[in-house]
Design a protein around this motif. Structure first.
Motif, PDB file in Angstrom:
ATOM      1  N   UNK A   1       9.436  15.772  -8.292  1.00 40.62           N
ATOM      2  CA  UNK A   1      10.790  16.218  -7.939  1.00 40.62           C
ATOM      3  C   UNK A   1      10.954  16.371  -6.430  1.00 40.62           C
ATOM      4  N   UNK A   2       9.962  16.954  -5.779  1.00 37.38           N
ATOM      5  CA  UNK A   2      10.070  17.162  -4.333  1.00 37.38           C
ATOM      6  C   UNK A   2      10.110  15.834  -3.584  1.00 37.38           C
ATOM      7  N   UNK A   3       9.345  14.866  -4.066  1.00 36.15           N
ATOM      8  CA  UNK A   3       9.393  13.532  -3.465  1.00 36.15           C
ATOM      9  C   UNK A   3      10.796  12.938  -3.639  1.00 36.15           C
ATOM     10  N   UNK A   4      11.316  13.049  -4.859  1.00 37.51           N
ATOM     11  CA  UNK A   4      12.647  12.486  -5.134  1.00 37.51           C
ATOM     12  C   UNK A   4      13.730  13.183  -4.308  1.00 37.51           C
ATOM     13  N   UNK A   5      13.653  14.498  -4.204  1.00 36.72           N
ATOM     14  CA  UNK A   5      14.635  15.245  -3.415  1.00 36.72           C
ATOM     15  C   UNK A   5      14.612  14.766  -1.963  1.00 36.72           C
TER      16      UNK A   5
END
Length: 168
Positions: A110-114
């Motif tokens: 999720x943090x990568x995608x954000x």
């Protein structure tokens, strides 16, 4: 001499990167849902699988809005994050800390995608890609909501289960 590359090139390369990443995430989420021991975590992974399908469709709309064909470009970052998730599934299978590890791996995704969607939305705005801005922003909001839901699940249940099982 190499062609000068501009922000448009970087935008397209990064768009291909996240498209590849989302496709890989689509294949990883069912495995994570199957491995999860907590019904709530399993449900969160299944919900995000449905959202990810929509996010891939949105990315295809972004490609269309800039007259490009949807195409992925190998994303080493997501491959590494997903490999870490597989490692957790193997090393913690059947153990109390499995769900905490799965959840942490999901949040790394999720943090990568954000990060990617925030960057792409900013660049789309700079480049005047109004349709792309709206589409990318919708996905960014979903990714942030998923991250927040996972954090709440970690705090309310998953981490406590891993800890109390260890203390028992």
């Amino acid at each position: 001499m190499a062609k000068e590359k501009a922000l448009q090139d970087l935008f397209l390369d990064t768009l291909k990167d996240i498209y590849f990443a989302e496709k890989k995430i689509l294949s990883a989420l069912p495995k994570m849902a199957k491995a999860a021991q907590s019904p709530k975590l399993k449900a969160a992974f299944e919900k995000h699988l449905t959202e990810t399908d929509g996010q891939v469709e949105r990315l295809e709309q972004v490609f269309a809005s800039i007259d490009e064909t949807p195409k992925g470009k190998t994303c080493d970052a997501i491959m590494g994050i997903l490999d870490e998730g597989k490692e957790v599934m193997d090393e913690y299978k059947g153990m109390p800390a499995l769900d905490a590890g799965l959840l942490a791996a999901a949040q790394a995704v999720e943090h990568y995608e954000i990060s990617r969607y925030g960057t792409l939305r900013t660049w789309a705005n700079e480049l005047g890609y109004k349709d792309a801005v709206k589409l990318l922003d919708a996905t960014l909001k979903e990714e942030k909501a998923t991250d927040s839901a996972l954090t709440q699940l970690a705090i309310s249940e998953v981490n406590q289960h891993a800890e109390t099982a260890q203390a028992a």
